[in-house]
Design a protein around this motif. Structure first.
Motif, short mmCIF file in Angstrom:
data_model
loop_
_atom_site.label_atom_id
_atom_site.label_comp_id
_atom_site.label_asym_id
_atom_site.label_seq_id
_atom_site.Cartn_x
_atom_site.Cartn_y
_atom_site.Cartn_z
N ASN A 1 12.72 62.06 41.80
CA ASN A 1 13.68 61.59 42.80
C ASN A 1 13.57 62.39 44.09
O ASN A 1 13.63 63.62 44.09
N SER A 2 13.39 61.67 45.18
CA SER A 2 13.24 62.29 46.49
C SER A 2 14.57 62.32 47.21
O SER A 2 15.42 61.43 47.02
N ASP A 3 14.77 63.33 48.05
CA ASP A 3 15.99 63.40 48.87
C ASP A 3 15.73 62.89 50.28
O ASP A 3 16.56 63.08 51.17
N GLY A 4 14.59 62.21 50.48
CA GLY A 4 14.23 61.76 51.82
C GLY A 4 14.44 60.28 52.07
O GLY A 4 13.95 59.74 53.04
N GLY A 5 15.19 59.61 51.17
CA GLY A 5 15.40 58.18 51.31
C GLY A 5 14.27 57.39 50.68
O GLY A 5 13.47 57.92 49.90
N GLY A 6 14.22 56.08 50.99
CA GLY A 6 13.23 55.20 50.39
C GLY A 6 11.82 55.72 50.55
O GLY A 6 11.46 56.30 51.57
N LEU B 1 -3.09 54.83 37.00
CA LEU B 1 -3.47 56.19 36.68
C LEU B 1 -4.61 56.17 35.67
O LEU B 1 -4.45 55.72 34.52
N GLY B 2 -5.79 56.63 36.08
CA GLY B 2 -6.93 56.74 35.19
C GLY B 2 -7.28 55.43 34.51
O GLY B 2 -7.09 54.34 35.06
N THR B 3 -7.79 55.53 33.28
CA THR B 3 -8.18 54.34 32.51
C THR B 3 -7.14 53.97 31.47
O THR B 3 -7.35 53.06 30.67
N SER B 4 -6.01 54.65 31.47
CA SER B 4 -4.98 54.40 30.46
C SER B 4 -4.23 53.10 30.70
O SER B 4 -3.60 52.56 29.79
N GLY B 5 -4.28 52.59 31.92
CA GLY B 5 -3.49 51.43 32.26
C GLY B 5 -2.08 51.76 32.67
O GLY B 5 -1.29 50.87 32.98
N ASN B 6 -1.75 53.08 32.68
CA ASN B 6 -0.42 53.47 33.14
C ASN B 6 -0.29 53.21 34.64
O ASN B 6 -1.26 53.29 35.40
N ILE B 7 0.94 52.93 35.07
CA ILE B 7 1.22 52.54 36.44
C ILE B 7 2.20 53.54 37.05
O ILE B 7 3.11 54.01 36.38
N MET B 8 2.01 53.86 38.33
CA MET B 8 2.97 54.64 39.08
C MET B 8 3.51 53.78 40.22
O MET B 8 2.76 53.02 40.85
N SER B 9 4.80 53.89 40.48
CA SER B 9 5.45 53.06 41.50
C SER B 9 6.39 53.88 42.34
O SER B 9 6.97 54.87 41.88
N THR B 10 6.56 53.47 43.60
CA THR B 10 7.56 54.07 44.48
C THR B 10 8.48 52.98 45.00
O THR B 10 8.07 51.82 45.12
N SER B 11 9.70 53.36 45.34
CA SER B 11 10.70 52.35 45.63
C SER B 11 11.64 52.76 46.75
O SER B 11 11.77 53.95 47.10
N GLU B 12 12.32 51.76 47.28
CA GLU B 12 13.41 51.97 48.22
C GLU B 12 14.55 52.76 47.59
O GLU B 12 15.37 53.34 48.29
N ASP B 13 14.59 52.82 46.24
CA ASP B 13 15.66 53.56 45.56
C ASP B 13 15.40 55.07 45.54
O ASP B 13 16.10 55.82 44.85
N SER B 14 14.37 55.53 46.29
CA SER B 14 14.04 56.96 46.46
C SER B 14 13.40 57.59 45.23
O SER B 14 13.37 58.81 45.13
N SER B 15 12.87 56.79 44.32
CA SER B 15 12.27 57.35 43.12
C SER B 15 10.80 56.99 42.99
O SER B 15 10.33 55.99 43.53
N ILE B 16 10.09 57.88 42.28
CA ILE B 16 8.71 57.65 41.84
C ILE B 16 8.78 57.55 40.32
O ILE B 16 9.36 58.42 39.66
N ARG B 17 8.19 56.51 39.76
CA ARG B 17 8.27 56.31 38.32
C ARG B 17 6.89 56.04 37.74
O ARG B 17 6.03 55.46 38.41
N ARG B 18 6.73 56.44 36.48
CA ARG B 18 5.51 56.14 35.74
C ARG B 18 5.85 55.24 34.55
O ARG B 18 6.90 55.38 33.94
N TRP B 19 4.90 54.36 34.24
CA TRP B 19 5.12 53.37 33.19
C TRP B 19 3.85 53.20 32.36
O TRP B 19 2.75 53.26 32.89
N LYS B 20 4.02 52.96 31.07
CA LYS B 20 2.91 52.47 30.28
C LYS B 20 2.68 51.01 30.64
O LYS B 20 3.55 50.35 31.18
#
Length: 465
Positions: free
Chosen positions: A181-186, A151-170
């Motif tokens: 959290n998605s209700d559509g599965g992975g 995400l941008g120049t901050s170095g933050n990361i976004m990830s998606t997973s089989e666990d049905s979630s989207i997460r952001r991280w420093k």
């Protein structure tokens, strides 16, 4: 766990002395010794008539064949799991000389012919002394990580997973906000809007979901159209459309503001569409899967087929000026093509199994690849050579991305973790790097084994088709 490894004192290197499964029938936890010979008699509940515990089976949408998945290990096999049946293809595991089997009580185990041992644990490459370690290992997802973006120049990361979630991280692993959290599965794919305020995600239920990143909420209802899991997505640079590719073999294009399709669907020849990318100029897009890379006009006409890969195309990217195309494939190679006519220019060889993801550094000096062989490799596009030692994970890789400033590499895969690497450190850590693993066009290439890809689809999928 007791008996993590077992060594047979009566067996030879290739299992000369047979052992009957009755030796260890008294305990479901006892690891079969090296050289054990099994009858195909299951001892789990239901015997041979049912699958082992925590296994499931699926039918391929492409040919109706059945495949089998161990949900604990996130591994799939074309062979029905029975004692005495080898479950992997030769060369599929990251460590040569290893095999995947199942015990009479239904637990997967691995035979290592290099050490004459067996283990419950999936074999992983040894990390050589002095090899580069990631700057940070980010943990939080509970299942494999399919997709990454910076995400941008901050170095933050976004990830998606089989666990049905989207997460952001420093960059150093601290979570940012709450998971989406998605209700559509992975969630197997995502694409950022050019202004990075929205993210579109594709799920196992065949739907797309648009999320407002800052608000942490879904924008409107899911977009419907695909009849199978959505595997790849791209957002055009002019922000006006989104393209999606699916295991149903189609490409669909959408209006981001309405969630409606803006053009007739494209029924491709790929069987499954694994990769899709708009050109930087926005006048065309390309897709990959089974067979040639296809280049399409903006109105959906097929402009060109690019042939050369010997297995499925899993990842694609354009050079900034649109003059070159780069592709990664199940044939273990990365290739560079001239975009105007599809001429193959360079074949990069070095990975020992399928290439799952590729990306260019912002200055386009290097291309970075992630593979099923648990490694990341960096390739110098001026010399057409690999640079530095491979960067190693503990399990198969599914995604790799570069930060916008070209400083960091993020990678992820089946071990549920995200690794953050420093590119400059990786380039300096070049002692022991292999040479001669890039073959220029005109030199003989190694034969490839062509197989249907099953790992991504059936780990990602949670429904029988």
């Amino acid at each position: 766990m007791p008996h993590e490894e077992a060594k047979s004192s009566t067996s030879t290197r290739w299992g000369k002395a047979p052992m009957h499964s009755s030796i260890y029938r008294t305990s479901a936890k006892y690891l079969p010794p090296y050289g054990a010979q099994h009858r195909q008699d299951a001892l789990w509940e239901g015997w041979n008539e049912v699958l082992p515990p925590i296994w499931q089976q699926f039918k391929r949408s492409s040919n109706g064949k059945t495949v089998y998945q161990d949900d604990t290990l996130k591994m799939v096999s074309l062979n029905r799991p029975l004692p005495g049946v080898r479950l992997d293809y030769p060369g599929d595991l990251a460590v040569p000389g290893c095999e995947w089997h199942i015990s009479p009580f239904g637990r997967s185990y691995f035979v290592n012919h290099n050490t004459w041992t067996t283990s419950w644990k999936k074999p992983k490459p040894e990390r050589p002394a002095g090899s580069l370690m990631p700057e940070c290992i980010i943990e939080g997802h509970t299942q494999c990580v399919w997709s990454l973006t910076y995400l941008g120049t901050s170095g933050n990361i976004m990830s998606t997973s089989e666990d049905s979630s989207i997460r952001r991280w420093k960059r150093y692993g601290e979570p940012v906000g709450k998971p989406l959290n998605s209700d559509g599965g992975g969630i197997g794919s995502m694409a950022l809007s050019p202004d990075e305020t929205m993210v579109i995600c594709g799920s196992v239920d065949g739907r797309l979901r648009l999320w407002n990143i800052e608000e942490g909420s879904m924008d409107g209802d899911p977009w419907e159209g695909h009849g199978a899991p959505v595997v790849c997505l791209d957002w055009s640079r002019n922000s006006l459309e989104i393209a999606s590719g699916s295991e149903d073999g189609t490409i669909r294009r959408w209006n981001p503001n309405t969630g409606r399709q803006i053009a007739p669907l494209i029924q491709t020849s790929h069987t499954w569409v694994y990769a899709i990318k708009y050109s930087p100029q926005g006048d065309k897009f390309m897709s990959g899967g089974n067979g040639p890379i296809c280049v399409w006009s903006k109105d959906g006409r097929l402009l060109m087929k690019i042939k050369g890969h010997e297995d499925w195309v899993t990842s694609l990217c354009w050079s900034k000026d649109g003059a070159y195309i780069f592709s990664g494939s199940g044939d273990n190679t990365i290739r560079k093509w001239r975009a105007i006519d599809g001429q193959e220019l360079v074949v990069f060889r070095g990975h020992t199994t399928a290439v799952r993801s590729i990306c260019l550094t912002p200055d386009e000096r290097y291309i970075v690849s992630a593979s099923k062989d648990c490694s990341i490799r960096i390739w110098d596009l001026e010399t057409d050579q690999a640079v530095g030692d491979p960067l190693l994970h503990d399990d198969e890789l599914l995604a790799v991305v570069m930060s916008r400033d070209g400083t960091y590499i993020a990678s992820a895969g089946l071990d549920n973790k995200i690794y953050s690497w420093n590119l400059e450190a990786a380039l300096k850590n070049a002692v022991g790097a292999d040479d001669g693993n890039v073959k220029l066009k005109g030199l003989p290439t190694q034969p490839g084994v062509v197989r249907q890809p099953i790992v991504r689809s059936f780990i990602f999928s949670r429904m029988i088709r």
